[in-house]
Every structure is written in structure tokens, then in C-alpha cells.
Design a protein around this motif. Structure first.
Motif, PDB file in Angstrom:
ATOM      1  N   VAL A  61       0.838  -1.192   0.000  1.00 50.47           N
ATOM      2  CA  VAL A  61       0.000   0.000   0.000  1.00 50.47           C
ATOM      3  C   VAL A  61       0.881   1.254   0.000  1.00 50.47           C
ATOM      4  CG1 VAL A  61      -0.310   0.028   2.531  1.00 50.47           C
ATOM      5  CG2 VAL A  61      -2.010   1.120   1.058  1.00 50.47           C
ATOM      6  N   GLU A  62       0.496   2.170  -0.891  1.00 47.54           N
ATOM      7  CA  GLU A  62       1.267   3.409  -1.027  1.00 47.54           C
ATOM      8  C   GLU A  62       0.418   4.576  -0.537  1.00 47.54           C
ATOM      9  OE1 GLU A  62       1.815   4.468  -5.138  1.00 47.54           O
ATOM     10  OE2 GLU A  62       2.824   6.347  -4.612  1.00 47.54           O
ATOM     11  N   PRO A  63       0.800   5.180   0.596  1.00 46.43           N
ATOM     12  CA  PRO A  63       0.021   6.323   1.077  1.00 46.43           C
ATOM     13  C   PRO A  63       0.133   7.476   0.089  1.00 46.43           C
ATOM     14  CG  PRO A  63       1.826   5.759   2.600  1.00 46.43           C
ATOM     15  CD  PRO A  63       1.982   4.907   1.394  1.00 46.43           C
ATOM     16  N   LEU A  64      -0.974   8.148  -0.158  1.00 46.84           N
ATOM     17  CA  LEU A  64      -0.922   9.316  -1.041  1.00 46.84           C
ATOM     18  C   LEU A  64      -0.762  10.557  -0.169  1.00 46.84           C
ATOM     19  CD1 LEU A  64      -3.783   8.258  -3.479  1.00 46.84           C
ATOM     20  CD2 LEU A  64      -1.315   8.193  -3.889  1.00 46.84           C
ATOM     21  N   GLY A  65      -0.024  11.518  -0.677  1.00 45.76           N
ATOM     22  CA  GLY A  65       0.258  12.734   0.104  1.00 45.76           C
ATOM     23  C   GLY A  65      -1.048  13.344   0.590  1.00 45.76           C
ATOM     24  N   TRP A  66      -1.136  13.632   1.862  1.00 43.59           N
ATOM     25  CA  TRP A  66      -2.354  14.217   2.435  1.00 43.59           C
ATOM     26  C   TRP A  66      -2.277  15.726   2.286  1.00 43.59           C
ATOM     27  CZ3 TRP A  66      -7.113  13.284   3.829  1.00 43.59           C
ATOM     28  CH2 TRP A  66      -7.780  14.206   4.621  1.00 43.59           C
ATOM     29  N   LYS A  67      -3.163  16.294   1.485  1.00 43.42           N
ATOM     30  CA  LYS A  67      -3.156  17.754   1.352  1.00 43.42           C
ATOM     31  C   LYS A  67      -4.181  18.339   2.289  1.00 43.42           C
ATOM     32  CE  LYS A  67      -1.584  17.784  -3.423  1.00 43.42           C
ATOM     33  NZ  LYS A  67      -2.381  17.150  -4.474  1.00 43.42           N
ATOM     34  N   SER A  68      -5.430  17.910   2.122  1.00 38.94           N
ATOM     35  CA  SER A  68      -6.462  18.418   3.025  1.00 38.94           C
ATOM     36  C   SER A  68      -7.733  17.638   2.771  1.00 38.94           C
ATOM     37  CB  SER A  68      -6.758  19.897   2.754  1.00 38.94           C
ATOM     38  OG  SER A  68      -7.528  19.998   1.561  1.00 38.94           O
TER      39      SER A  68
END
Ligand code: AMP
Ligand code: MG
Length: 402
Positions: free
Chosen positions: A359-366
């Protein structure tokens, strides 16, 4: 109003407990089987007869007596759907097709591949074992057996089972009926061009689509201005179904009128905020309907990612029960392919891409970033204050409807 600290708020687990305890009265309806796809049974389905209803050939070949000679006289041909009226005596065979009833006297079928036909004679290769290539009567199911239990969701294979036992009309739990409302003076319909501080309303169509995908009967949607009387009126006018979804206007802003409107309408408010990210201002309330029923009201944060996560993680539990099911989050585990920092004080549902066991976390923007959510197929579930995690660590994930 006093600002509450994170620890004053409900945990996700507590909120789920409240949702799971809510009194639910699923509606039952009687439908033609062909119209029941995706619904859950409100009755057990019982086999009306044995299946197979007779000793059945599983092959195209010859019905024979085991232990008989290797050259036999063919006295009949039995097609599927036709009962043979002959009796196979020693030295005899009948040509038989897959699905046809075994004739009296025979106790085995020899596949055509193992035979040579010469006129009315057939030569059998090899040994013939008794009961070979026969599905005995009732070997799949016996008359009176429960073939589908109450609560089973009717997908294609379950529909086939109901059809096989002649359940042409079935009692099912009705699709929960609901309306979606959005709030916010800044919103324009998605087919309009926003000006100034306006943005397009993406929540409404997202929720209508999501709820329909979850099996709900969304009867309509409407937009409400940030205005208390208009909010009260819109809720009153749209609480006639099993549920009502409202996005935006749920928190403490000067123009957040939904909780106030619910109070004015006498709703029983069970949840107002919880320690979830995204989605802190999630409201769950019930409104008594004029017809004696109850409308379950879900107040979702306006930010699209929050609205989505709260629906999938929280509201879905009540929707599943309204549809006659038992809520179960689609949880799993996967191995991180990039590290994650220490988590904050709210349970965090982070958009991520799962492929295989990685699993690849995606950058959390908002929580406004619907673009990242739309690339995700799972959410990584991180406990409150979870420690930093490294590449290769196993983490909890939740499937998201795509
Ligand atoms: P609210 O919960 O009303 O304070 O809204 C939080 C944020 O979500 C604001 O930036 C809103 O503009 C945005 N928002 C609210 N409703 C919607 C919607 N229906 N579609 C897209 N964004 C929304
Ligand atoms: Mg708003």
C-alpha cells in the motif's frame, strides 16, 4: 459555544457503537425475483424438491450396468428433458445426454469418448465402476433444505439459487429511501460557471452516486442556502424517507445552521463530533416522522473527502442495517511502501493505493482534496496517536467503493 478539546469528543469506536445501537425498522417488500438484485432476503428460501430431482447423467455417453460386457446393444437414446421409458437389461445400454435421467436398470454412465459405436452396438473401453458419472437424486440439495438464509444479499448466483427452487417472488428488505441536501452560499451547480468566491457543488452528485452504489433509493437532491429558516424548512420537507443526508453547515461557523435547525425540529441528536480525520463535525440524529416512522439524519462535513469518509465509515452502518444486513467494514492489512509520520489525536483515514499486499500512502493535502481521494482505492486507517511507521510495516486498510 465553548471549543471542545479532542479528548472531549467521541472516538470512532464510540460513534460506531451509537450507530449500531440505533433502533432500525427495515421495510419489507415482496418482489419479482428479477427485480430483487442487490437486495437482502427478508425470508429463508427453501428447496421445493430434491436437486437433481432424479439420478442424472453428468456426461454425454451411454447408460450401462456396471460389470456388464464390453459390447452392448443400444436400445434407446435419452435426451435431457426426456425420461427414458426403457429398462436396461444385461447386455444393453442407452445413449444418454448430460442432464438426462438415468434409465431403470442402469447404474453407471460411460462417457462417449470411451466408446465406439457400430450401428446399434456400442463397444466400451476399460472398466465401468458403479455410480460413475451419475449425480444421484438430491445430491446437491434435498427438498425442505434452506438454500438461502434471511439477510442474504441477492447477487447473480443467489438469484440463480432462488430460481432453481422456484422462488419467483421473494420477500426482501426494501432499499432505504432518502434525499441528499447540500448547504453553502458559495456553491453553484456543477454545470454552472463559478464567479468570485463560488465553487462547484461536487458533494451532492458524489453522495447521490455513492448512496445508489450502496443500494439506496435516492429520490432526489436539493441545495439549501446558508439560512436558518430555509434549513429548517428543507429538512422538514425532506425527512419523509428512511434517511436524510446533509452536507456542509455542520460545524461552528457563523453560517453553520444544520445542528441548530435539527434542534428546532425536535431531532434526537446522538452524535455531533468525533475524533476522526477527515470528518470531525459528523452529526447523527433521528427525526420522528409524521407517519410514526423514523428518519435517520446524517450531517456530513462540507469538505468532500470528509463527507465521503464519514458516509463510508459511519453512515453506511445504519444504511446496511436499514437494508436488512449486518454492518461490516471492508478492512484488511497491507505493507507500507513509504513511511508515515506519527499520527495526530484523531483516527486518520488516509487515501492510499493498494496493489497486491502493498500500500502506497498518497500525500495528504487536506480534506478538500477530492483529486487525491479519486486516485485511491483504499484508506489507511491510523489509530489516534499511532507511532511513525516504516517501509515494510503492516497497516490496517479499508476498501473504498470505487
Ligand atoms: P462547511 O462544512 O459548510 O463549513 O464547508 C467546508 C468546506 O467544504 C468549505 O470550503 C466549503 O466550500 C466546502 N463545501 C461545502 N459543501 C460543498 C459541496 N457540496 N461541494 C464541494 N465543496 C463543498
Ligand atoms: Mg458551509
Amino acid at each position: 459555544m465553548q471549543k471542545s478539546s479532542a479528548t472531549d469528543l467521541l472516538t470512532v469506536e464510540q460513534a460506531i457503537h451509537i450507530l449500531d445501537q440505533a433502533v432500525i425498522h427495515p421495510r419489507v417488500s415482496q418482489l419479482n425475483l428479477a427485480d430483487a438484485h442487490g437486495l437482502r432476503l427478508a425470508q429463508d428460501i427453501i428447496a421445493d424438491r430434491d436437486d437433481p430431482p432424479f439420478d442424472k447423467s453428468q456426461m454425454d455417453g451411454y447408460a450401462v450396468r456396471s460389470g456388464d460386457g464390453s459390447e452392448l446393444t443400444v436400445i434407446d437414446t435419452i435426451a435431457a428433458g426426456h425420461a427414458g421409458d426403457v429398462r436396461i437389461e444385461p447386455g444393453q445400454a442407452a445413449a444418454i445426454m448430460t442432464g438426462a435421467p438415468l434409465p431403470a436398470g442402469a447404474d453407471a454412465v460411460v462417457p462417449v469418448e470411451r466408446t465406439t459405436r457400430r450401428g446399434d452396438r456400442v463397444i466400451i473401453e476399460g472398466e465401468v465402476k458403479p455410480r460413475k458419472w451419475i449425480a444421484p437424486r438430491g445430491s446437491d440439495i434435498h427438498a425442505g433444505n434452506v438454500v438461502l438464509t434471511k439477510g442474504t444479499r441477492l447477487g447473480p448466483t443467489q438469484i440463480a439459487v432462488a430460481a432453481a427452487v422456484g422462488a419467483s417472488r421473494v420477500q426482501v428488505f426494501a432499499r432505504p429511501v432518502m434525499t441528499v441536501l447540500s448547504t453553502g452560499d458559495e456553491l453553484v451547480e456543477f454545470d454552472q460557471t463559478p464567479v468570485g468566491g463560488q465553487i462547484r457543488n461536487s458533494n451532492c452528485i458524489m453522495l447521490v452516486t455513492l448512496l445508489r452504489q450502496m443500494g439506496c433509493d435516492v429520490q432526489g437532491d436539493a441545495h439549501i442556502a446558508d439560512d436558518l429558516p430555509a434549513t429548517v424548512e428543507a429538512i422538514r420537507a425532506n425527512c419523509g424517507g428512511d434517511a436524510l443526508f446533509i452536507t456542509g453547515g455542520m460545524s461552528m461557523g457563523e453560517f453553520d445552521f444544520v445542528p441548530k435547525a435539527l434542534q428546532m425540529l425536535g431531532a434526537k441528536i446522538a452524535i455531533t463530533k468525533l475524533r476522526i480525520k477527515p470528518g470531525k463535525p459528523f452529526v447523527y440524529a433521528t427525526l420522528d416522522r409524521a407517519d410514526g416512522g423514523v428518519c435517520h439524519v446524517f450531517g456530513l462535513p462540507g469538505n468532500p473527502v470528509s463527507a465521503f469518509v464519514c458516509t463510508v465509515r459511519l453512515a453506511s452502518r445504519v444504511l446496511t442495517r436499514l437494508a436488512g444486513g449486518s454492518p461490516q467494514a471492508a478492512m484488511g492489512r497491507a505493507q507500507l511502501i513509504s513511511p508515515l509520520p506519527i499520527n495526530g489525536d484523531r483516527e486518520f483515514y488516509q487515501p492510499a493505493i493498494r496493489s497486491g499486499s502493498n500500500v502506497e500512502p498518497l500525500g495528504w493535502k487536506s480534506s478538500a482534496d477530492i483529486y487525491t481521494l479519486a486516485r485511491a482505492n483504499v484508506l489507511i486507517v491510523r489509530a489516534e496517536n499511532a507511532p511513525a511507521t516504516n517501509v515494510g510495516d503492516w497497516v490496517d486498510i479499508m476498501e473504498i467503493p470505487t
